[in-house]
Scaffold this active site. Structure first.
Site, PDB file in Angstrom:
ATOM      1  N   LYS A  98       0.889  -1.546   0.135  1.00  0.00           N
ATOM      2  CA  LYS A  98       0.158  -0.195   0.220  1.00  0.00           C
ATOM      3  C   LYS A  98       0.846   1.550  -0.211  1.00  0.00           C
ATOM      4  O   LYS A  98      -0.068   1.906  -0.406  1.00  0.00           O
ATOM      5  CB  LYS A  98      -1.371   0.056   1.324  1.00  0.00           C
ATOM      6  N   ARG A 144      -7.601   8.017   3.667  1.00  0.00           N
ATOM      7  CA  ARG A 144      -9.137   7.350   3.455  1.00  0.00           C
ATOM      8  C   ARG A 144      -8.976   6.922   5.264  1.00  0.00           C
ATOM      9  O   ARG A 144     -10.385   7.167   5.423  1.00  0.00           O
ATOM     10  CB  ARG A 144      -7.956   5.882   3.503  1.00  0.00           C
ATOM     11  N   ARG A 162       2.008  10.775  12.220  1.00  0.00           N
ATOM     12  CA  ARG A 162       2.947   9.904  11.520  1.00  0.00           C
ATOM     13  C   ARG A 162       3.918   9.193  12.874  1.00  0.00           C
ATOM     14  O   ARG A 162       4.112   9.362  13.834  1.00  0.00           O
ATOM     15  CB  ARG A 162       3.626  11.071  10.644  1.00  0.00           C
ATOM     16  N   ARG A 168       3.517   5.977  17.135  1.00  0.00           N
ATOM     17  CA  ARG A 168       1.861   6.700  17.400  1.00  0.00           C
ATOM     18  C   ARG A 168       1.334   5.677  18.391  1.00  0.00           C
ATOM     19  O   ARG A 168       0.820   6.033  19.111  1.00  0.00           O
ATOM     20  CB  ARG A 168       1.160   6.077  15.873  1.00  0.00           C
TER      21      ARG A 168
END
Length: 321
Positions: A98, A144, A162, A168
């Site tokens: 991806k 998304r 990020r 994260r």
């Protein structure tokens, strides 16, 4: 450019140099590269020294304070490995599929994929989107995820997160947001089993190619392609081609909110796809059924989605118009 030399096998001398796999240096990237290495060793019966990992620090790993779209897009994950591949310093490169940009150099080919992992997103910080408090901050840098969250919970706020998984999760623990979203495939590969709540993939559609490890080589390197063909998972590769065909038809980039789910449909495939305005206020969804390798229905669905979508969506897609 010369092709990679043949590698040692049990019935050959062991003097040939190792097959060189390029990888980013992040923890998840190294886990994925080792999965490819182990698959190659097992498929060919090579000894442990037959495959060498070559690590690089990608620009996307160095720059973590801004969204990808502002600093060069998905190429920040691939350009260093591309340079090494085209320069002959490595024989293949391992990527989270991806993260590979829609349009690739003709000199580079996706030669193989490992079997696809869990495609779902995981919500960390709450049991469901509905249980988040009003006005909750949700950390993500993915258009998304941001669009789908805001479509479901327009009262929430998206803040930019990020960095790798550990970064994260640490930012979440530090109180910078009430929740974040991560790919279950990445969590599972890192051994972070049981973290967060997986979201229903038929409701919160995944990213194109989520859960897929892709291996690229030079398009003219027949030896590398031969070696990699032995570990290619055909159904996963078919899904990857189909979802990349969707990205191509939509003109999708790292700033385009696109979600898709590809599932078996008898002998063929079924794809659901949704595109959004960045604020999640507008959503358009389509469906296509297609035979393996037949992407015309996907292109037709993409054209219909763009034709019917308002400018609030199409402004973020290069295929519009």
């Amino acid at each position: 450019m010369t092709a990679s030399p043949e590698l040692p096998t049990p019935d050959r001398p062991t003097g040939a140099r190792p097959f060189r796999l390029g990888t980013r240096r992040s923890p998840l990237a190294l886990v994925q590269a080792n999965a490819v290495r182990n698959a190659l060793l097992a498929a060919h019966g090579w000894d442990a020294g037959a495959v060498e990992l070559v690590e690089v620090i990608a620009s996307g790993d160095r720059i973590q304070d801004r969204p990808l779209a502002e600093i060069g897009g998905k190429a920040l994950w691939t350009k260093e490995l591309d340079a090494q591949l085209l320069g002959g310093e490595i024989d293949a490169a391992v990527h989270s599929a991806k993260d590979v940009e829609t349009w690739r150099p003709e000199a580079i080919a996706i030669a193989a994929t490992l079997i696809r992992a869990d495609v779902r997103d995981v919500l960390v910080g709450a049991a469901s989107l509905g249980e988040l408090p009003r006005g909750a901050r949700i950390g993500t840098s993915a258009p998304r995820r941001a669009a789908q969250v805001l479509h479901a919970r327009p009262d929430c706020e998206v803040v930019t997160f990020r960095g790798n998984v550990a970064t994260r999760l640490a930012r979440l623990s530090a109180g910078e947001a009430e929740a974040t979203l991560l790919a279950k495939a990445g969590l599972d590969r890192l051994g972070e089993i049981g973290v967060g709540t997986p979201l229903d993939e038929t409701e919160f559609l995944p990213a194109p190619a989520q859960g897929i490890i892709a291996i690229e080589c030079r398009a003219d390197d027949e030896a590398a392609k031969h070696h990699l063909a032995a570990i290619d998972h055909a159904d996963t590769h078919a899904q990857l081609r189909a979802e990349r065909a969707l990205l191509d038809a939509l003109g999708g980039s790292c700033s385009s909110p696109i979600a898709t789910l590809t599932m078996r449909d008898g002998e063929g495939w079924q794809m659901r796809a949704a595109i959004f305005s960045p604020d999640g206020a507008i959503r358009r969804e389509g469906e296509a059924r297609f035979a393996p390798g037949e992407h015309a229905p996907i292109r037709a669905m993409a054209e219909k989605l763009l034709h019917e979508a308002p400018e609030a969506i199409t402004a973020h897609f290069e295929g519009a118009g």
